[in-house]
Design an enzyme around this catalytic site. Structure first.
Site, short mmCIF file in Angstrom:
data_model
loop_
_atom_site.label_atom_id
_atom_site.label_comp_id
_atom_site.label_asym_id
_atom_site.label_seq_id
_atom_site.Cartn_x
_atom_site.Cartn_y
_atom_site.Cartn_z
CG HIS A 146 2.19 6.03 4.99
ND1 HIS A 146 1.03 5.60 5.60
CD2 HIS A 146 1.81 6.90 4.02
CE1 HIS A 146 0.00 6.17 5.02
NE2 HIS A 146 0.44 6.97 4.05
CG HIS A 165 0.57 11.66 4.01
ND1 HIS A 165 -0.20 12.15 2.97
CD2 HIS A 165 0.40 10.31 4.00
CE1 HIS A 165 -0.81 11.13 2.36
NE2 HIS A 165 -0.45 10.01 2.95
CE1 TYR A 176 -3.24 3.00 0.81
CE2 TYR A 176 -1.74 3.43 2.64
CZ TYR A 176 -2.79 3.83 1.82
OH TYR A 176 -3.36 5.06 2.01
CG HIS A 207 1.66 8.17 -0.05
ND1 HIS A 207 0.82 7.35 0.68
CD2 HIS A 207 2.60 7.36 -0.59
CE1 HIS A 207 1.23 6.10 0.57
NE2 HIS A 207 2.31 6.08 -0.19
#
Length: 275
Positions: A145, A143, A45, A130
């Site tokens: 992850h 942002h 993801y 992203h």
């Protein structure tokens, strides 16, 4: 899309605004955990591969501290974690933070890379930046992850299966790598989360100052800052599409007015929160 390597080599997304002399930048910091079986999927993801390949918002990614058996491929590491981690154990912890629009793409990429290294320490990790664009108003929402394994390397060579076994304090070579949360109380973990959130705010403010921006972030809640606890209702994709031109214009105008409210943007399913 930029990728970095080396030794260190749609989510709920919040923005807070405050009236006053100081320009208050966006602030969002969240930590979550992923259960056994979710590591490889979540890695796909954040890297926008497989069924997520149609999402064209990946800016940069990187990883580090992987054991030799992973062959410098985070997907191999998460696959083995999914297979061998204890059934009730977390495969990864993930930190998600908003990156400031005040910074350039290159500056945000460096900030994310540096923070990922700090968040992981010596533990295996990977990160991905992203930069989606809000459905209403067209504002970028950069942002990062950061997926981090809780297993701490200790210099002992282990097979993938042994790596994720329970730690043996008497004979470490017979057990797996120790977990960083081992032996900590719920209160201690909560205090650690608060400290890490405050630390990110300090890093972000120092970075904004370094690059000549007046904007600053504040990790405190609206109540702690003496602001009204007003919350903008989360619309979601269906209601967003249903808004007419006037409704969208009103919503954009209210956001650009920088009123003291909390804004929520739609995204990926929420993983299990840390205690």
């Amino acid at each position: 899309m930029k990728e970095t390597r080396g030794k260190h080599a749609h989510l709920p997304f919040l923005q807070t605004y405050q009236k006053g002399e100081m320009d208050v930048a966006s602030f969002y910091w969240e930590i979550k955990s992923g259960k056994k079986g979710s590591g490889r999927k979540h890695g796909n993801y954040i890297n926008r591969v497989g069924c997520y390949a149609d999402r064209e918002d990946l800016i940069a990614r990187g990883h580090g501290n992987l054991p030799s058996w992973a062959n410098d491929m985070p997907a191999n590491f998460w696959s083995m974690a999914d297979k061998h981690e204890r059934s009730n154990g977390a495969v990864y912890h993930e930190v998600v933070v908003a990156l400031p629009n005040e910074l350039s793409l290159e500056q945000n990429a460096e900030l994310a890379r540096s923070y990922a290294q700090e968040a992981a320490g010596s533990k295996p990790y990977e990160y991905a930046i992203h930069r989606p664009v809000a459905a209403i108003g067209g504002c970028p929402q950069p942002h990062v992850h950061i997926m981090v394994s809780g297993r701490m390397p200790d210099g002992i060579e282990r097979s993938p299966e042994q790596h994720f076994r329970r730690y043996n304090p008497t004979y470490p070579e017979l057990g797996g790598c120790k977990k960083d949360s081992g032996g900590k109380t719920r209160g201690a973990l909560a205090a650690e989360v608060r400290a890490r959130k405050a630390s990110w705010a300090e890093i972000l403010n120092a970075t904004l100052e370094h690059h000549g921006h007046d904007a600053r972030v504040d990790p405190r809640s609206n109540a702690e800052r003496g602001l009204p606890p007003a919350t903008e209702r989360h619309l979601g994709p269906q209601r967003t599409r249903a808004l007419d031109a006037e409704g969208k214009a009103m919503l954009v105008a209210r956001r650009e007015g920088r009123t003291p409210r909390l804004m929520a943007f739609a995204g990926a399913p929420h993983a299990g929160a840390l205690p």
